[in-house]
Write an enzyme that holds these catalytic residues in place. Structure first.
Site, PDB file in Angstrom:
ATOM      1  N   HIS A 132       1.080  -0.672  10.023  1.00 63.47           N
ATOM      2  CA  HIS A 132       0.026  -0.902  11.019  1.00 63.47           C
ATOM      3  C   HIS A 132      -0.016  -2.398  11.312  1.00 63.47           C
ATOM      4  CE1 HIS A 132      -4.098  -1.198  12.605  1.00 63.47           C
ATOM      5  NE2 HIS A 132      -4.061   0.103  12.811  1.00 63.47           N
ATOM      6  N   ASP A 209      -1.596  -0.947   1.603  1.00 63.35           N
ATOM      7  CA  ASP A 209      -2.540  -0.504   2.624  1.00 63.35           C
ATOM      8  C   ASP A 209      -2.740   0.991   2.440  1.00 63.35           C
ATOM      9  OD1 ASP A 209      -3.894   0.345   4.855  1.00 63.35           O
ATOM     10  OD2 ASP A 209      -2.470  -0.448   6.318  1.00 63.35           O
ATOM     11  N   GLN A 212      -4.591   5.210   5.195  1.00 62.90           N
ATOM     12  CA  GLN A 212      -4.219   6.567   5.577  1.00 62.90           C
ATOM     13  C   GLN A 212      -4.011   7.485   4.384  1.00 62.90           C
ATOM     14  OE1 GLN A 212      -4.281   7.841   8.539  1.00 62.90           O
ATOM     15  NE2 GLN A 212      -4.718   5.920   9.589  1.00 62.90           N
ATOM     16  N   LYS A 235     -12.243   5.930   7.736  1.00 62.12           N
ATOM     17  CA  LYS A 235     -11.162   6.916   7.708  1.00 62.12           C
ATOM     18  C   LYS A 235     -11.339   7.912   6.554  1.00 62.12           C
ATOM     19  CE  LYS A 235      -7.821   3.653   9.686  1.00 62.12           C
ATOM     20  NZ  LYS A 235      -7.766   4.190  11.059  1.00 62.12           N
ATOM     21  N   CYS A 373      -1.316   1.155  17.107  1.00 66.23           N
ATOM     22  CA  CYS A 373      -1.267  -0.146  16.414  1.00 66.23           C
ATOM     23  C   CYS A 373      -0.053  -0.213  15.481  1.00 66.23           C
ATOM     24  CB  CYS A 373      -2.552  -0.403  15.630  1.00 66.23           C
ATOM     25  SG  CYS A 373      -3.983  -0.672  16.682  1.00 66.23           S
TER      26      CYS A 373
END
Length: 415
Positions: A132, A209, A212, A235, A373
């Protein structure tokens, strides 16, 4: 086909889950809402909404510094939420959990503090090709400021992370590896344990990260042995404006503050300032108090559902949706990695993704259309954009059938 009310293998009652989300009581364009954009931002259960309201209605005050009862009760609730996040991530100590505005701010914090303090001209940072933008741009900014080299670990044409090629990039100048746990554009799940072990063998620290990944699977930062892990509350079915940075205590203690202000200090004079201990050193000013408390309530809700059952339900949806969408000869799936989160990106021959999104919206179906993104990912596949359907805990096979039916109508419409 009818709605899959229960996954018998996991005893997952999706009808009960959907009833926990008030937004599904409200039609869109005269149709039942089919929400397939959870990868961008998930809908909120009643438990989250009620926690936000309860905080503002019954127990809101500024935290940590008040000696009166209301402040102390709010402080206790805020710190209880921190401990819930600690347990959720498998961290050793609550002081390793920093509350921030989101995953983006968390990555920027690490780049600006650990990065500036520990990297010098000629040092190298590795990111993957499917990051991202929020896990690319901060490192580019640091590269340009310090004279670093940014290297990119490749993916194959199915979207798999190339572990063999990543290993070739590691060398004595590698200082940071910043990698996603699961791709927002492809769904690819990265083999993190191997990535982290290889990076540590070369003396590099690893930032993950996890934005997700956290909605879909159990996370154990101790087992992974990552140095930093970030995620955003919105999220994870939690509030927007709240996020988390996990960092190993020894690293956080050695890092300089990110912002100056209240709470992150022990003593201030016009000559010097003595900074607070972690986690408070990185939480300048009044935080999103209600957001943190509601994030804790969200984690309670998800734990009650059980991540093993969530993962099984979403895997069933992913497999079913893949089967349905590949019935269309003009549809191309983008990202067919061996291990995936419940995300399907696709294109339709001769039809722009934005047109797909617009037509589906008229039927109450919410998908994402664009570059997500993740423009380097799009470039890898020779695309400017894709349509993306992402599934969450409230989605059903009926939602998948609605998506497939709407795609068929879109193909007919554009001829």
């Amino acid at each position: 086909m009818t709605m899959a009310l229960r996954n018998e293998q996991t005893d997952y009652d999706v009808a009960r889950v959907r009833a926990d989300f008030p937004i599904f009581d409200h039609p869109v364009n005269g149709n039942r809402l089919v929400f397939l954009d959870s990868a961008a931002s998930a809908q909120k259960p009643r438990a989250t909404i009620d926690a936000l309201s309860r905080c503002y209605e019954t127990e809101y005050a500024n935290i940590h510094r008040g000696v009166y009862d209301l402040s102390m009760r709010t402080t206790k609730a805020f710190e209880a939420a921190r401990d819930k996040v600690r347990e959720f991530l498998g961290a050793a100590e609550s002081r390793e959990i920093i509350f921030l505005r989101g995953g983006t701010e968390a990555i920027n914090l690490v780049a600006a503090t650990y990065g500036r303090a520990n990297l010098a001209a000629g040092d190298e940072i590795i990111v993957s090709h499917m990051e991202h933008h929020s896990n690319i741009v901060p490192w580019q900014m640091l590269r340009d400021e310090l004279g670093l080299k940014l290297r990119v670990a490749p993916i194959d044409d199915a979207g798999n992370f190339r572990l063999d090629e990543f290993e070739k990039l590691l060398n004595q100048r590698t200082r940071i590896v910043a990698v996603t746990h699961a791709s927002n554009a492809l769904g690819t799940i990265v083999p993190l344990k191997q990535v982290i072990a290889l990076a540590h063998d070369h003396g590099a620290v690893v930032l993950v990260d996890g934005c997700q990944a956290v909605p879909h699977m159990d996370i154990d930062v101790a087992e992974l042995d990552c140095d930093f892990y970030v995620f955003s509350g919105h999220k994870l079915y939690g509030p927007s404006g709240i996020g988390v940075l996990y960092g190993k205590a020894a690293l956080l203690e050695a890092m300089p503050p990110y912002q100056g202000g209240g709470e992150m200090i022990l003593h201030v004079s016009f000559d010097k300032t003595e900074f607070n201990v972690i986690p408070h050193k990185f939480e300048a000013g009044t935080p999103h108090i209600a957001g943190a408390i509601a994030l804790g309530a969200t984690i309670d809700y998800l734990n009650e559902l059980g991540f093993e059952r969530i993962a099984a339900h979403e895997q069933m949806l992913l497999e079913y949706a893949t089967e349905r969408l590949t019935e269309f000869n003009s549809l191309r799936l983008i990202g067919t990695a061996d291990r995936k989160a419940s995300i399907l990106s696709f294109t339709l021959e001769g039809i722009h993704p934005h047109d797909i999104g617009t037509v589906l919206d008229r039927q109450g179906i919410a998908i994402r259309a664009g570059h997500h993104c993740a423009q380097p990912v799009m470039a890898h596949f020779g695309l400017a954009a894709t349509a993306r359907a992402s599934f969450g805990i409230y989605n059903t096979t009926e939602d998948v059938d609605a998506l497939a039916g709407a795609i068929g109508k879109t193909i007919e419409m554009f001829g």
